[in-house]
Design a protein around this motif. Structure first.
Motif, PDB file in Angstrom:
ATOM      1  N   UNK A  34      16.020  89.936 -22.002  1.00  0.00           N
ATOM      2  CA  UNK A  34      15.326  89.379 -20.851  1.00  0.00           C
ATOM      3  C   UNK A  34      13.823  89.526 -21.034  1.00  0.00           C
ATOM      4  N   UNK A  35      13.084  88.579 -20.527  1.00  0.00           N
ATOM      5  CA  UNK A  35      11.632  88.671 -20.399  1.00  0.00           C
ATOM      6  C   UNK A  35      11.307  89.070 -18.962  1.00  0.00           C
ATOM      7  N   UNK A  93       9.361  92.234 -23.106  1.00  0.00           N
ATOM      8  CA  UNK A  93      10.739  91.895 -23.415  1.00  0.00           C
ATOM      9  C   UNK A  93      11.565  93.173 -23.291  1.00  0.00           C
ATOM     10  N   UNK A  94      12.803  92.996 -22.869  1.00  0.00           N
ATOM     11  CA  UNK A  94      13.696  94.126 -22.697  1.00  0.00           C
ATOM     12  C   UNK A  94      15.046  93.839 -23.317  1.00  0.00           C
ATOM     13  N   UNK A  95      15.675  94.888 -23.827  1.00  0.00           N
ATOM     14  CA  UNK A  95      17.026  94.793 -24.374  1.00  0.00           C
ATOM     15  C   UNK A  95      17.884  95.855 -23.700  1.00  0.00           C
ATOM     16  N   UNK A  96      19.094  95.469 -23.358  1.00  0.00           N
ATOM     17  CA  UNK A  96      19.991  96.389 -22.686  1.00  0.00           C
ATOM     18  C   UNK A  96      21.417  96.225 -23.148  1.00  0.00           C
ATOM     19  N   UNK A  97      22.289  97.048 -22.598  1.00  0.00           N
ATOM     20  CA  UNK A  97      23.705  96.977 -22.958  1.00  0.00           C
ATOM     21  C   UNK A  97      24.227  95.558 -22.720  1.00  0.00           C
ATOM     22  N   UNK A  98      25.054  95.095 -23.616  1.00  0.00           N
ATOM     23  CA  UNK A  98      25.516  93.710 -23.561  1.00  0.00           C
ATOM     24  C   UNK A  98      26.262  93.382 -22.267  1.00  0.00           C
ATOM     25  N   UNK A  99      26.811  94.377 -21.585  1.00  0.00           N
ATOM     26  CA  UNK A  99      27.499  94.112 -20.323  1.00  0.00           C
ATOM     27  C   UNK A  99      26.539  93.592 -19.264  1.00  0.00           C
ATOM     28  N   UNK A 100      25.232  93.775 -19.472  1.00  0.00           N
ATOM     29  CA  UNK A 100      24.235  93.330 -18.502  1.00  0.00           C
ATOM     30  C   UNK A 100      23.628  91.977 -18.872  1.00  0.00           C
ATOM     31  N   UNK A 101      24.280  91.273 -19.766  1.00  0.00           N
ATOM     32  CA  UNK A 101      23.761  89.948 -20.135  1.00  0.00           C
ATOM     33  C   UNK A 101      23.624  89.068 -18.909  1.00  0.00           C
TER      34      UNK A 101
END
Length: 122
Positions: A34-35, A93-101
């Motif tokens: 996500x941005x 930009x952020x990266x998180x656990x794939x469950x939060x796509x």
């Protein structure tokens, strides 16, 4: 693990910028992406996020911003067109656990780029 953000700067209203978020130590395709942006005195808000089958855009940027990802380059992009003064903010930009796509809640992201300032002004 690092997300390197680049592409911010000063642009006139109506102009364009492309932000890049290059990842090292992780494979972006394995994460929620996500941005976000944060203007002075305001809370960080999700601008555009990649979901499993859909893409989220903040209402105020729909039709002007486009998120994309290049898996070969392991890089996330945000193309920003028709920029307005109200788009002025630090962009992350952020990266998180794939469950939060698809989530645009900043609390769901735990890996952050350093942020880049976008200033839209004449």
């Amino acid at each position: 693990v690092q997300l390197q953000v680049s592409g911010g700067g000063l642009v006139q209203p109506g102009g364009s910028l492309r932000l890049s978020c290059a990842a090292s130590g992780i494979t972006l395709d394995d994460y929620a992406l996500c941005w976000f942006r944060q203007a002075p005195g305001k809370q960080r808000e999700g601008v555009s996020c990649i979901g499993t089958t859909t893409i989220y855009y903040l209402d105020g940027v729909k039709g002007r911003f486009t998120i994309s990802k290049d898996n070969a380059k392991n890089t996330l992009y945000l193309q920003m067109d028709s920029l307005k003064p109200e788009d002025t903010a630090v962009y992350y930009c952020g990266a998180g656990d794939r469950r939060y796509r698809g989530s645009y809640y900043y609390g769901h992201y735990h890996i952050w780029g350093q942020g880049t300032l976008v200033t839209v002004s004449s």
